[in-house]
Design an enzyme around this catalytic site. Structure first.
Site, PDB file in Angstrom:
ATOM      1  CD  GLU A  12      -2.625  -1.409   2.392  1.00  0.00           C
ATOM      2  OE1 GLU A  12      -4.008  -1.393   2.289  1.00  0.00           O
ATOM      3  OE2 GLU A  12      -2.079  -1.319   3.589  1.00  0.00           O
ATOM      4  N   GLY A  78     -12.164  -4.749   2.198  1.00  0.00           N
ATOM      5  CA  GLY A  78     -13.157  -5.574   1.603  1.00  0.00           C
ATOM      6  C   GLY A  78     -14.565  -4.891   1.500  1.00  0.00           C
ATOM      7  CB  VAL A 155     -14.593  -9.168   7.281  1.00  0.00           C
ATOM      8  CG1 VAL A 155     -15.874  -9.713   7.038  1.00  0.00           C
ATOM      9  CG2 VAL A 155     -14.639  -8.566   8.636  1.00  0.00           C
ATOM     10  CG  MET A 175      -8.073  -5.460   9.351  1.00  0.00           C
ATOM     11  SD  MET A 175      -7.026  -6.928   8.821  1.00  0.00           S
ATOM     12  CE  MET A 175      -6.622  -7.347  10.580  1.00  0.00           C
ATOM     13  CD  GLU A 176      -4.984  -1.454   8.568  1.00  0.00           C
ATOM     14  OE1 GLU A 176      -5.504  -1.239   7.777  1.00  0.00           O
ATOM     15  OE2 GLU A 176      -4.488  -2.688   8.716  1.00  0.00           O
ATOM     16  CG  ASP A 199     -11.236  -8.680   0.288  1.00  0.00           C
ATOM     17  OD1 ASP A 199     -10.124  -8.120   0.412  1.00  0.00           O
ATOM     18  OD2 ASP A 199     -12.321  -8.662   0.891  1.00  0.00           O
TER      19      ASP A 199
HETATM   20  N1  ADE Z   1      -8.345  -5.364   3.957  1.00  0.00           N
HETATM   21  C1  ADE Z   1      -9.058  -5.804   2.697  1.00  0.00           C
HETATM   22  N2  ADE Z   1      -9.776  -6.660   2.665  1.00  0.00           N
HETATM   23  C2  ADE Z   1     -10.271  -6.838   3.844  1.00  0.00           C
HETATM   24  C3  ADE Z   1     -11.229  -7.642   4.743  1.00  0.00           C
HETATM   25  N3  ADE Z   1     -11.896  -8.551   3.847  1.00  0.00           N
HETATM   26  N4  ADE Z   1     -11.297  -7.617   6.046  1.00  0.00           N
HETATM   27  C4  ADE Z   1     -10.547  -6.695   6.374  1.00  0.00           C
HETATM   28  N5  ADE Z   1      -9.534  -5.959   6.055  1.00  0.00           N
HETATM   29  C5  ADE Z   1      -9.375  -5.846   4.808  1.00  0.00           C
END
Ligand code: ADE
Length: 231
Positions: A12, A78, A155, A175-176, A199
């Site tokens: 990233e 995600g 997730v 996650m941040e 995703d």
């Molecule tokens: N970052 C990218 N995809 C993610 C997901 N599915 N869950 C958490 N963080 C992510």
């Protein structure tokens, strides 16, 4: 104006690191801070590592040690909203720590007890600018401005997607972001989180993530560069 730019993972931040003019690298607690210029703007770039605590530490250091004026977070996420596809862009309006759970005391999920506010609002000017640049580059249909959910979990299930959507009405999960937002609220710095979708947070998420993380990171970089040009 000095801009702090944070990304969680190597994928990233590498795109930006490769094109910036590096003036100085400093290391604090194992985190590397790259100070320099990008498109003639002064920046400090850091790869914070994965998760809310890493992101909070680096945001605090950017603000307290490097005196950045604004914070941009760039990276992948995600998708939760079924209309959002891989490669699309989500720009934060507000962010919630979705895994904060004091429901045993009657608090709603995501509410941090004894804090005035647990929905951390991004800066309106930065949101508008990110939206403008993203729309110019990717088209209106691929740009979403809305709530981002953060938690210390990757997730990868429909069950969790449904729960997150129903509980918080989030557009994407990562996650941040919310911890960066939390720090910026406490230390009174404008910020925005810009995520490109790698995703759809379902059972294929881990495979899609590996395949699309580079593309998504490149999308985020395009937006950061466009914003720097305008700032
Ligand atoms: N970052 C990218 N995809 C993610 C997901 N599915 N869950 C958490 N963080 C992510």
């Amino acid at each position: 104006m000095l801009l702090g730019i944070i990304g969680a993972m190597h994928e990233e931040v590498i795109e930006l690191k490769e094109v910036m003019e590096l003036i100085e690298t400093s290391e604090i607690g194992g985190y590397q801070f790259f100070k320099g210029t990008l498109l003639n703007k002064e920046i400090v770039l850091v790869e914070c590592g994965i998760g809310k605590v890493n992101a909070a530490i680096c945001s605090t250091l950017l603000i307290q040690e490097f005196s950045v004026d604004k914070v941009l977070f760039t990276g992948v996420a995600g998708g939760l909203n079924p209309d959002i596809n891989i490669g699309d862009i989500v720009i934060s309006t507000d962010l919630i720590e979705h895994d904060f759970d004091c429901t045993a005391f009657g608090y709603e999920q995501g509410v941090i007890p004894r804090m005035e506010n647990s929905k951390f609002k991004a800066d309106l000017e930065l949101i508008d600018l990110a939206k403008k640049v993203a729309t110019e580059n990717f088209g209106e249909n691929r740009v979403f401005v809305g709530r981002i959910l953060s938690g210390d979990m990757f997730v990868a299930s429909n069950e969790k997607i449904n729960w997150l959507r129903e509980t918080f009405i989030g557009e994407c999960t990562e996650m941040e972001g919310a911890s960066v937002a939390h720090v910026c609220q406490i230390l009174n710095k404008p910020f925005v989180v810009i995520r490109s979708i790698s995703d759809k947070a379902n059972h294929d998420a881990n495979m899609n993530f590996d395949e699309f993380v580079k593309l998504a990171a490149q999308n985020s970089k395009i937006i950061i560069e466009g914003m720097l040009n305008a700032l």
